[in-house]
Scaffold this motif. Structure first.
Motif, PDB file in Angstrom:
ATOM      1  N   UNK A  65      31.013 -27.760 -25.920  1.00  0.00           N
ATOM      2  CA  UNK A  65      30.502 -29.424 -25.724  1.00  0.00           C
ATOM      3  C   UNK A  65      31.230 -30.366 -26.154  1.00  0.00           C
ATOM      4  N   UNK A  66      32.313 -30.125 -27.252  1.00  0.00           N
ATOM      5  CA  UNK A  66      32.734 -30.501 -28.806  1.00  0.00           C
ATOM      6  C   UNK A  66      32.995 -32.180 -28.085  1.00  0.00           C
ATOM      7  N   UNK A  67      33.293 -31.922 -27.132  1.00  0.00           N
ATOM      8  CA  UNK A  67      35.106 -33.262 -26.921  1.00  0.00           C
ATOM      9  C   UNK A  67      33.842 -33.814 -26.199  1.00  0.00           C
ATOM     10  N   UNK A  68      32.999 -33.833 -25.935  1.00  0.00           N
ATOM     11  CA  UNK A  68      31.730 -34.801 -25.242  1.00  0.00           C
ATOM     12  C   UNK A  68      31.051 -35.106 -26.241  1.00  0.00           C
ATOM     13  N   UNK A  69      30.923 -34.208 -27.287  1.00  0.00           N
ATOM     14  CA  UNK A  69      29.689 -35.073 -28.351  1.00  0.00           C
ATOM     15  C   UNK A  69      30.516 -35.581 -29.048  1.00  0.00           C
ATOM     16  N   UNK A  70      31.638 -35.983 -28.947  1.00  0.00           N
ATOM     17  CA  UNK A  70      32.551 -36.536 -30.089  1.00  0.00           C
ATOM     18  C   UNK A  70      32.626 -35.814 -31.743  1.00  0.00           C
ATOM     19  N   UNK A  71      32.412 -34.387 -31.440  1.00  0.00           N
ATOM     20  CA  UNK A  71      32.245 -33.191 -32.902  1.00  0.00           C
ATOM     21  C   UNK A  71      33.707 -32.444 -33.005  1.00  0.00           C
ATOM     22  N   UNK A  72      34.519 -33.402 -32.850  1.00  0.00           N
ATOM     23  CA  UNK A  72      36.730 -33.209 -33.033  1.00  0.00           C
ATOM     24  C   UNK A  72      36.817 -33.901 -33.650  1.00  0.00           C
ATOM     25  N   UNK A  73      37.831 -32.691 -34.786  1.00  0.00           N
ATOM     26  CA  UNK A  73      38.257 -33.690 -35.826  1.00  0.00           C
ATOM     27  C   UNK A  73      37.587 -33.112 -37.063  1.00  0.00           C
ATOM     28  N   UNK A  74      38.276 -33.580 -38.356  1.00  0.00           N
ATOM     29  CA  UNK A  74      38.894 -33.110 -39.391  1.00  0.00           C
ATOM     30  C   UNK A  74      36.469 -34.250 -39.886  1.00  0.00           C
TER      31      UNK A  74
END
Ligand code: AHG
Ligand code: MN
Ligand code: MN
Length: 345
Positions: A65-74
């Motif tokens: 769900x990372x992209x949808x939950x906006x938890x990608x990136x540093x």
């Protein structure tokens, strides 16, 4: 259906052997069956693996769900190893700490992401029998693209005579009582060894259970494939370069994801060799002995393969610091022997 095949077999729980995967067997039931073989077992070890299984399901869901939950990136800071932490590194680390923190058998946890090992419940740590080490999210440079990532873990006996937490963690890989990894790819795969072969489970997300798909994984022989970051080959020691030159002339192909879990999983199922040699940038190798090399070495050896760090068996490398780096050559025994023959020249 023939008459004989309709004849009822005696399948009382004690007679169900995990050696056969014809049975529907969850990770949880597999662990309970194993525990039943040891009348002296307290159940604490099983509870630790259940925390790892719960963490794996939670981390798999967060990765999906990372992209949808906006938890990608540093996150914006670096971990103790000077590497940029990803948001999911932190989420995976917290998940494991929260899940293992509730298990009575755990005295100490040590994570690739944390400076020092953490003693849980200081007042009773002396009575708790296990230490759990983990790389919460392996291959995190691949997260942004949705490629395969993983978790790697190692379980040791808590050394009550050690003068501090670090002293209890610094044990040889040969002392591991269990090791494994979880691959978060198209399927979530849990690979486990408790020193009695290697078992592989796949998560059925519709029922939320890891189901046994192979109760005795054996690494195949004869697969002409190597897995290494060949972009660094100019700075590999000569022996590795000579092996690669030999492989180029002998019909080998290369496969490299850049996630150790994914690359080692491929080698475990197909055969061949995975390597991370010393480089100019990482003269001792890049991979961490305690969180990556030792647990993977135990899995590979239990599947009939070999794992070396230079010319030393990885699990016999002297651990001197919890975040110690090492080089790695692991895979099919005959292929590792071939690489070693070049390293010894
Ligand atoms: P981590 O994401 O836990 O820091 O581990 C990354 C490791 C390992 O998964 C992989 O084999 C290796 O780094 C890849 O390194 P290169 O990019 O140097 O090839
Ligand atoms: Mn890693
Ligand atoms: Mn990591």
């Amino acid at each position: 259906m023939t008459k004989s095949s309709t004849k009822k077999k005696d399948t009382s729980p004690a007679d169900v052997s995990p050696a056969s995967v014809d049975h529907l067997m969850s990770l949880q039931s597999h662990l309970l069956l194993e525990e039943a073989k040891h009348p002296e077992a307290t159940g604490q070890f099983t509870w630790i693996l259940s925390a790892l299984s719960l963490s794996a399901k939670y981390i798999a869901a967060r990765c999906r769900m990372a992209r949808l939950e906006a938890v990608l990136g540093e996150v914006g800071n670096e971990n103790v190893q000077g590497e940029k932490q990803q948001k999911l590194d932190v989420i995976a680390n917290d998940t494991l700490l929260r899940a293992l923190g509730t298990r009575h058998g755990v005295a100490i946890v040590a994570s690739e992401e944390d400076d020092k090992p953490a003693i849980l419940h200081t007042e009773t740590a002396g009575e708790r029998p296990y230490v759990v080490l983990f790389d919460p999210l392996d291959g995190s440079s691949n997260l942004d693209t949705g490629s395969a990532v993983g978790t790697i873990f190692s379980v040791l006996q808590h050394d009550r005579r050690a003068k501090d937490a670090e002293g209890s963690v610094l044990q040889h890989g040969t002392q591991q009582v269990a090791a494994g990894y979880i691959l978060y790819g198209p399927a979530t795969v849990f690979v486990l060894t408790t020193g009695n072969g290697v078992q592989m489970f796949v998560l059925d997300p519709s029922i939320g259970s890891f189901l046994l798909v192979d109760s005795d994984v054996r690494i195949p022989d004869g697969h002409k494939s190597y897995s290494v970051n060949e972009a660094y080959s100019a700075s590999f020691p000569e022996g590795y370069r000579n092996y690669l030159a030999w492989a180029h002339n002998n019909g080998y192909s290369a496969r490299y994801v850049g996630t150790m879990v994914a690359d080692v999983h491929r080698v475990l199922l197909k055969g061949g060799v995975f390597m991370y040699p010393p480089t100019d940038k990482a003269p001792s190798g890049k991979l961490r002995l305690m969180y990556e090399a030792n647990p993977m070495a135990m899995i590979i050896e239990q599947a009939g393969g070999k794992a070396y760090s230079g010319t030393i068996r990885t699990m016999e490398v002297e651990p001197e610091a919890i975040h110690q780096r090492t080089s790695v050559v692991l895979g099919t025994a005959s292929e590792v022997d071939r690489v070693l023959s070049y390293l010894k020249d």
